[in-house]
Design a protein around this motif. Sequence first.
Motif, PDB file in Angstrom:
ATOM      1  N   TYR A  21       0.878  -1.176   0.000  1.00 26.95           N
ATOM      2  CA  TYR A  21       0.000   0.000   0.000  1.00 26.95           C
ATOM      3  C   TYR A  21       0.914   1.223   0.000  1.00 26.95           C
ATOM      4  O   TYR A  21       1.803   1.348   0.845  1.00 26.95           O
ATOM      5  CB  TYR A  21      -0.889   0.008   1.246  1.00 26.95           C
ATOM      6  CG  TYR A  21      -2.098  -0.891   1.136  1.00 26.95           C
ATOM      7  CD1 TYR A  21      -3.237  -0.478   0.455  1.00 26.95           C
ATOM      8  CD2 TYR A  21      -2.109  -2.159   1.708  1.00 26.95           C
ATOM      9  CE1 TYR A  21      -4.351  -1.301   0.336  1.00 26.95           C
ATOM     10  CE2 TYR A  21      -3.218  -3.003   1.598  1.00 26.95           C
ATOM     11  CZ  TYR A  21      -4.334  -2.553   0.912  1.00 26.95           C
ATOM     12  OH  TYR A  21      -5.428  -3.370   0.795  1.00 26.95           O
ATOM     13  N   LYS A  48      -3.234   4.111   5.162  1.00 28.99           N
ATOM     14  CA  LYS A  48      -2.601   2.853   4.720  1.00 28.99           C
ATOM     15  C   LYS A  48      -2.753   1.749   5.779  1.00 28.99           C
ATOM     16  O   LYS A  48      -3.146   0.625   5.462  1.00 28.99           O
ATOM     17  CB  LYS A  48      -1.114   3.080   4.418  1.00 28.99           C
ATOM     18  CG  LYS A  48      -0.855   4.070   3.302  1.00 28.99           C
ATOM     19  CD  LYS A  48       0.607   4.260   3.016  1.00 28.99           C
ATOM     20  CE  LYS A  48       1.391   4.758   4.202  1.00 28.99           C
ATOM     21  NZ  LYS A  48       0.950   6.083   4.697  1.00 28.99           N
ATOM     22  N   ALA A  92       3.254  -1.347   3.847  1.00 33.23           N
ATOM     23  CA  ALA A  92       2.892   0.024   3.458  1.00 33.23           C
ATOM     24  C   ALA A  92       4.102   0.945   3.525  1.00 33.23           C
ATOM     25  O   ALA A  92       4.994   0.760   4.357  1.00 33.23           O
ATOM     26  CB  ALA A  92       1.798   0.551   4.394  1.00 33.23           C
TER      27      ALA A  92
END
Length: 375
Positions: free
Chosen positions: A27, A36, A140
């Motif tokens: 992400y 995220k 992320a």
Amino acid sequence: MDERKDNTVKNFIDLVKRSRRGKLKIYIGMSAGVGKSYRMLQEAHTLQRNGIGIQIGYIETHNRSETHALLDGLPVISRRKIFYKGKELEEMDLRAILNRHPEVVVVDELAHSNIEGSKNSKRWQDVLDILEAGISVITAVNIQHLESLNGEIEEITGIAITERIPDKVLEMADEIVNIDLTADELIDRLKEGKIYDKSKIERALQNFFQNDKILQLREIALKEVAHHLERKIDIEIPKQIKLRPERFLACISSNAETARIVIRKTARLASYYRSPWIVLYVQSSSESLDKIKLDKQRHLINNFKLATELGAEVIKLKSDRITQAIMKIAEERDITTICIGKPHLSLFQVILRTTVFNELLKKIAATETDLVILS
């Protein structure tokens, strides 16, 4: 014949290893606070409901109540406690993740630097170990942590980004998802106290969270994810007409600043075209080790290291015939584009006075090779 057999076996082993490797989903966002971690936890719940063995390896909720609430019902692997410089600190427990071996693990803050004494210095290296063990990872990162964008992002934000990940990590991803918000939505979230503690809001609004900065970062994040999608299409959908594959050659000198720009910008071009690229340094007799200053030598070594980290092959040659050396490598390696730094003189003066540049233009004109001048 035996050598061909060995290669076939090696290729098959590589194929088997790749199929055993865990899948990587990243992400990506333009800044902190876009959501995220929240989205990763939402996905974790969905996977769990569908019978997938998922565990939380590391999550950073930043005490955001909405995000923290999503941890309920998800198995969390306890963090490793370490005493460092008289303080008790917590790190992701890589060994515990590998021992527990879930199907999927959530690992937040991909660009994080591990505490001294950890197995790996960076969390992205931990993620590679987890993938190699056959565990899939959802992770992320913010766009400003991408190595090749470092200079560009610093110019936009005025903030030096010390924690960075190599572009190759993004290239390894099986899936990249951009968490997108408008600048107004992000600033509203900040003002509502959903990103930072209230004491930090005013300062954030005066510095990083300004409309023009957010818009530029948003554009960069969207472009990066678009590039990834193009690369994925390129791999998975074979082209009927084979185009000449792009190959980039970045030519650097001992001028550290220009060399860094050329390396980073060529890395971006190579990433866009999903192409191999080479960094070439031709050492003339005037730049031999006994004549070049120590600080220049050190910067040169650092730039070679940067190029390698960004995925380039580094070639070092000794020659006083610089143009011939560049063109020889370009011909041998079937280079389509030569990248050089912008000369300090005006282009007209360079063409008139600089022999190397003048020769390079003449030689390139006789080939199908492009010349890109990076400023």
